[in-house]
Scaffold this motif. Structure first.
Motif, PDB file in Angstrom:
ATOM      1  N   ASN A  52       3.489 -10.451   5.786  1.00 28.66           N
ATOM      2  CA  ASN A  52       3.313  -9.039   5.434  1.00 28.66           C
ATOM      3  C   ASN A  52       4.565  -8.255   5.791  1.00 28.66           C
ATOM      4  O   ASN A  52       5.581  -8.835   6.187  1.00 28.66           O
ATOM      5  CB  ASN A  52       2.048  -8.447   6.067  1.00 28.66           C
ATOM      6  CG  ASN A  52       2.167  -8.222   7.560  1.00 28.66           C
ATOM      7  OD1 ASN A  52       3.081  -8.721   8.198  1.00 28.66           O
ATOM      8  ND2 ASN A  52       1.239  -7.489   8.118  1.00 28.66           N
ATOM      9  N   ARG A 101      -0.056  -5.867  -3.277  1.00 32.99           N
ATOM     10  CA  ARG A 101      -0.237  -4.724  -2.361  1.00 32.99           C
ATOM     11  C   ARG A 101      -1.685  -4.799  -1.906  1.00 32.99           C
ATOM     12  O   ARG A 101      -2.133  -5.862  -1.522  1.00 32.99           O
ATOM     13  CB  ARG A 101       0.093  -3.411  -3.085  1.00 32.99           C
ATOM     14  CG  ARG A 101       1.569  -3.107  -3.042  1.00 32.99           C
ATOM     15  CD  ARG A 101       1.908  -1.896  -3.860  1.00 32.99           C
ATOM     16  NE  ARG A 101       1.467  -0.644  -3.274  1.00 32.99           N
ATOM     17  CZ  ARG A 101       1.689   0.541  -3.827  1.00 32.99           C
ATOM     18  NH1 ARG A 101       2.361   0.636  -4.967  1.00 32.99           N
ATOM     19  NH2 ARG A 101       1.258   1.642  -3.258  1.00 32.99           N
ATOM     20  N   SER A 102      -2.427  -3.688  -1.998  1.00 34.61           N
ATOM     21  CA  SER A 102      -3.801  -3.778  -1.495  1.00 34.61           C
ATOM     22  C   SER A 102      -4.830  -3.944  -2.607  1.00 34.61           C
ATOM     23  O   SER A 102      -6.002  -4.159  -2.340  1.00 34.61           O
ATOM     24  CB  SER A 102      -4.131  -2.536  -0.655  1.00 34.61           C
ATOM     25  OG  SER A 102      -3.843  -1.382  -1.383  1.00 34.61           O
ATOM     26  N   VAL A 125      -4.015  -6.624   5.891  1.00 31.65           N
ATOM     27  CA  VAL A 125      -4.200  -7.844   5.098  1.00 31.65           C
ATOM     28  C   VAL A 125      -5.689  -8.071   4.820  1.00 31.65           C
ATOM     29  O   VAL A 125      -6.124  -9.191   4.609  1.00 31.65           O
ATOM     30  CB  VAL A 125      -3.561  -9.071   5.798  1.00 31.65           C
ATOM     31  CG1 VAL A 125      -2.067  -9.091   5.633  1.00 31.65           C
ATOM     32  CG2 VAL A 125      -3.933  -9.135   7.269  1.00 31.65           C
ATOM     33  N   VAL A 137       0.711 -16.601   4.894  1.00 26.50           N
ATOM     34  CA  VAL A 137       0.622 -15.194   4.482  1.00 26.50           C
ATOM     35  C   VAL A 137       1.675 -14.425   5.273  1.00 26.50           C
ATOM     36  O   VAL A 137       1.773 -14.574   6.491  1.00 26.50           O
ATOM     37  CB  VAL A 137      -0.783 -14.613   4.766  1.00 26.50           C
ATOM     38  CG1 VAL A 137      -0.848 -13.144   4.376  1.00 26.50           C
ATOM     39  CG2 VAL A 137      -1.853 -15.406   4.028  1.00 26.50           C
ATOM     40  N   ARG A 176       2.258  -9.874   1.326  1.00 25.35           N
ATOM     41  CA  ARG A 176       1.543  -8.596   1.249  1.00 25.35           C
ATOM     42  C   ARG A 176       2.561  -7.488   1.516  1.00 25.35           C
ATOM     43  O   ARG A 176       3.079  -7.376   2.640  1.00 25.35           O
ATOM     44  CB  ARG A 176       0.418  -8.577   2.294  1.00 25.35           C
ATOM     45  CG  ARG A 176      -0.082  -7.203   2.697  1.00 25.35           C
ATOM     46  CD  ARG A 176      -0.780  -6.478   1.552  1.00 25.35           C
ATOM     47  NE  ARG A 176      -1.506  -5.322   2.062  1.00 25.35           N
ATOM     48  CZ  ARG A 176      -1.171  -4.061   1.785  1.00 25.35           C
ATOM     49  NH1 ARG A 176      -0.136  -3.780   1.006  1.00 25.35           N
ATOM     50  NH2 ARG A 176      -1.897  -3.083   2.282  1.00 25.35           N
ATOM     51  N   ASN A 222      -7.321  -7.414   2.272  1.00 28.23           N
ATOM     52  CA  ASN A 222      -7.620  -7.851   0.898  1.00 28.23           C
ATOM     53  C   ASN A 222      -7.295  -9.335   0.709  1.00 28.23           C
ATOM     54  O   ASN A 222      -7.385  -9.860  -0.391  1.00 28.23           O
ATOM     55  CB  ASN A 222      -6.856  -7.007  -0.132  1.00 28.23           C
ATOM     56  CG  ASN A 222      -5.349  -6.998   0.104  1.00 28.23           C
ATOM     57  OD1 ASN A 222      -4.900  -6.976   1.244  1.00 28.23           O
ATOM     58  ND2 ASN A 222      -4.570  -7.023  -0.954  1.00 28.23           N
ATOM     59  N   ILE A 223      -6.882 -10.006   1.802  1.00 30.73           N
ATOM     60  CA  ILE A 223      -6.541 -11.432   1.704  1.00 30.73           C
ATOM     61  C   ILE A 223      -7.467 -12.221   2.635  1.00 30.73           C
ATOM     62  O   ILE A 223      -7.625 -11.863   3.803  1.00 30.73           O
ATOM     63  CB  ILE A 223      -5.074 -11.670   2.115  1.00 30.73           C
ATOM     64  CG1 ILE A 223      -4.150 -10.859   1.199  1.00 30.73           C
ATOM     65  CG2 ILE A 223      -4.713 -13.152   2.072  1.00 30.73           C
ATOM     66  CD1 ILE A 223      -2.711 -10.811   1.638  1.00 30.73           C
TER      67      ILE A 223
END
Ligand SMILES: NC(=O)C1=CN([C@@H]2O[C@H](COP(=O)(O)OP(=O)(O)OC[C@H]3O[C@@H](n4cnc5c(N)ncnc54)[C@H](O)[C@@H]3O)[C@@H](O)[C@H]2O)C=CC1
Ligand SMILES: O=C(O)CCC(=O)C(=O)O
Length: 528
Positions: A94, A51-52, A77, A92, A72, A79-80
């Motif tokens: 989401n 998650r975050s 996003v 990635v 995610r 935090n990525i």
């Protein structure tokens, strides 16, 4: 082959059923790992679901030698490290839709709590104080709600606020007057929205462009006694400026679900009685968590088992044979998009992309997507990629047309991008010179020859003696070194342009000073 999937943040158990049911995957759920512990074991996994909370940093990705996909469960996003993921070939994905409703409902709950002092009054009552005088609120009916960022969540908030009989006025770079009319809401520039609103709610992503979008200057433009809501991302509002605006009574109240640094419990904003807050709970409902976990789990399994992900955030998906032919043009097409979007201040309505010369013999749709990515990135951020760019443009009501034409104006290949807004059409054209790389060869009707790279300053001016000198002198005063300069003019003494490549980004103050010089009509700093 059994794919190993690590879930490192709490996800809905019902939501991860697609993972549990899928053949050939094994899930490990470990939601209390320290960053060091995660870094130590990440090489064991093919997929990571977050998650975050989990910070998926470059360092972590570099250690993830088997990682193929990061899921995610949510929208943002930030935090990525997307650049690192792309660099290391990690997809990635989401879940952009699943928590829209919950985030919009949370925003409405915050607006109502703010208007009626519910958290403060409840807190007093819990401490044995029956105080009715201190907590007189205001009605929402007939008040103006300013919505900054009218994407998925902003639009849902606008819709709900209308149900509260509020007047809604929104600003979004993709919002047109016509679209606003259709939605039954008002439309304005950021300044107009800030000036007219009684409540302001922000719903943009956190990008370079939106960092501290609501700053001291923005607060000065607002009505006295305005109330502010942020259920999007910490950092869109400058927290220090907000603090000062509350202390000086410019702002009557603020409701915050997100902070510049999270998690946080010790923050001077939380000490103010005018501030109410929740610990990033916008998407924390049973339904949202189930939705986002289902969406992201399905995408992760699909991708691991050789399918195409529905919500990819970073990677292009282009067949190799096509890619080999068009790869050399990728750099040029994206740069043309970025350059043009910087010249376009109004909402884009139509994009026309013309391919000429050698480009008529190749499959160009990946280039179109890449150009559109360049056009959208400035406002939509890094989740726009070659896969979703045209889809996102269409969702924003922008028509994309691809044309192959015989008119290559003497170049062996020519890519022209044209954007139509309600104020007219702007265009740029570029070519790939054999052995010399990409060149920008036309801006509107002006012929130029510029390498589309690095920091640039684009100036529209009157063709008068001294205009170029004044620009050069001012840049020198700002310690901005000019590397190259191109000038184009329509006729002697008429309208003209300058494109300067400079050694560093021209900051806002320098830009404002340039705009004040005589014979200068407009200045834009462009970073390619
Ligand atoms: N508090 C929470 O738990 C949650 C927070 N979020 C956050 O909410 C925000 C909005 O999410 P969505 O609506 O799904 O995103 P979205 O991508 O659908 O909408 C964002 C909108 O902001 C606009 N925008 C970009 N730059 C702008 C600018 N300078 N001024 C005005 N508008 C601008 C874009 O054009 C776009 O329409 C994101 O930051 C997301 O991470 C999302 C879900 C839950
Ligand atoms: O996972 C969460 O609860 C945060 C959701 C969020 O902020 C997002 O989706 O952008």
């Amino acid at each position: 082959m059994v794919y190993q999937i690590l879930v490192s943040d709490p996800l809905s158990e019902d939501g991860i059923q697609p993972l549990r049911k899928a053949d050939g995957v094994e899930i490990t759920i470990q939601t209390a790992l320290t960053p060091e512990q995660l870094a130590e074991k990440i090489h064991e996994y093919d997929a990571l679901l977050v998650r975050s909370q989990t910070q998926v940093t470059r360092d972590l990705i570099s250690k993830a030698t088997n990682l193929k996909v990061i899921g995610r469960a949510g929208v943002g996003v930030d935090n990525i490290d997307l650049e690192a993921a792309t660099e290391f070939g990690v997809l990635v994905v989401n879940a952009p839709d699943g928590n829209t409703n919950s985030a919009a409902e949370h925003t409405m709950a915050m607006i109502m709590s703010l208007a009626r002092n519910i958290p403060q009054a409840f807190h007093a009552l819990k401490h044995n104080k029956w105080d009715r005088k201190s907590y007189v609120g205001v009605e929402l009916k007939n008040k103006t709600l300013g919505v900054v960022g009218l994407g998925r969540i902003g639009a849902e908030v606008a819709f709900r606020a209308k149900g509260q009989r509020m007047n809604v006025k929104a600003y979004d770079p993709f919002l047109t007057e016509e679209k606003a009319k259709k939605m039954g809401i008002g439309y304005g520039t950021l300044e107009e929205v800030l000036q007219s609103a009684d409540f302001i709610t922000v719903h943009t992503p956190l990008l370079k462009e939106t960092k501290h979008l609501i700053n001291q200057k923005a607060f000065e433009q607002m009505k006295d006694g305005v109330q502010i809501v942020n259920c999007a991302r910490g950092g869109i509002i400058d927290e220090e400026a907000l603090y000062q605006a509350i202390v000086t009574k410019k702002v009557a109240g603020a409701a915050l679900d997100v902070f510049e640094e999270e998690p946080i419990t010790d923050h001077k904003l939380l000490e103010l009685p005018e501030v109410i807050a929740t610990p990033h709970l916008g998407a924390s409902t049973k339904e949202a968590q189930e939705n986002v976990a289902i969406d992201v789990s399905k995408d992760v399994v699909t991708f691991l088992t050789g399918g195409l992900a529905r919500n990819p955030v970073n990677l292009p998906s282009v067949p190799k044979e096509v890619m080999n032919k068009i790869e050399p043009y990728f750099h040029l097409s994206e740069k043309l998009g970025i350059f043009l979007t910087n010249l376009t201040q109004e909402a884009m309505e139509e994009v026309n992309i013309y391919y000429a010369g050698d480009l008529t013999d190749v499959e160009v749709s990946p280039l179109t997507r890449n150009t559109v990515k360049g056009l959208l990135k400035r406002h939509l951020g890094d989740h726009v990629n070659d896969v979703n760019a045209t889809y996102l443009a269409e969702k924003k009501g922008i028509t994309i047309n691809e044309h192959k034409t015989s008119s290559s104006k003497g170049f062996t290949n020519l890519l022209t991008v044209e954007v139509r807004t309600n104020l007219g059409t702007r265009s740029v054209a570029g070519t790939l010179l054999n052995g010399l790389g990409a060149r920008l060869v036309k801006v509107d009707d002006y012929s130029v020859d510029v390498i589309p790279e690095g920091h640039m300053v684009f100036v529209r001016h009157k063709d008068q003696p001294g205009a170029i000198g004044r620009v050069g002198t001012l840049l020198a005063k700002e310690l901005v070194n000019i590397a190259t300069m191109q000038v184009g003019r329509s006729n002697v003494g008429g309208d003209a342009i300058m494109i300067l490549t400079v050694d560093k980004h021209l900051e806002k103050e320098g830009l404002e000073q340039l705009k004040q010089l005589s014979d200068i009509y407009g200045v834009t700093a462009i970073d390619l």
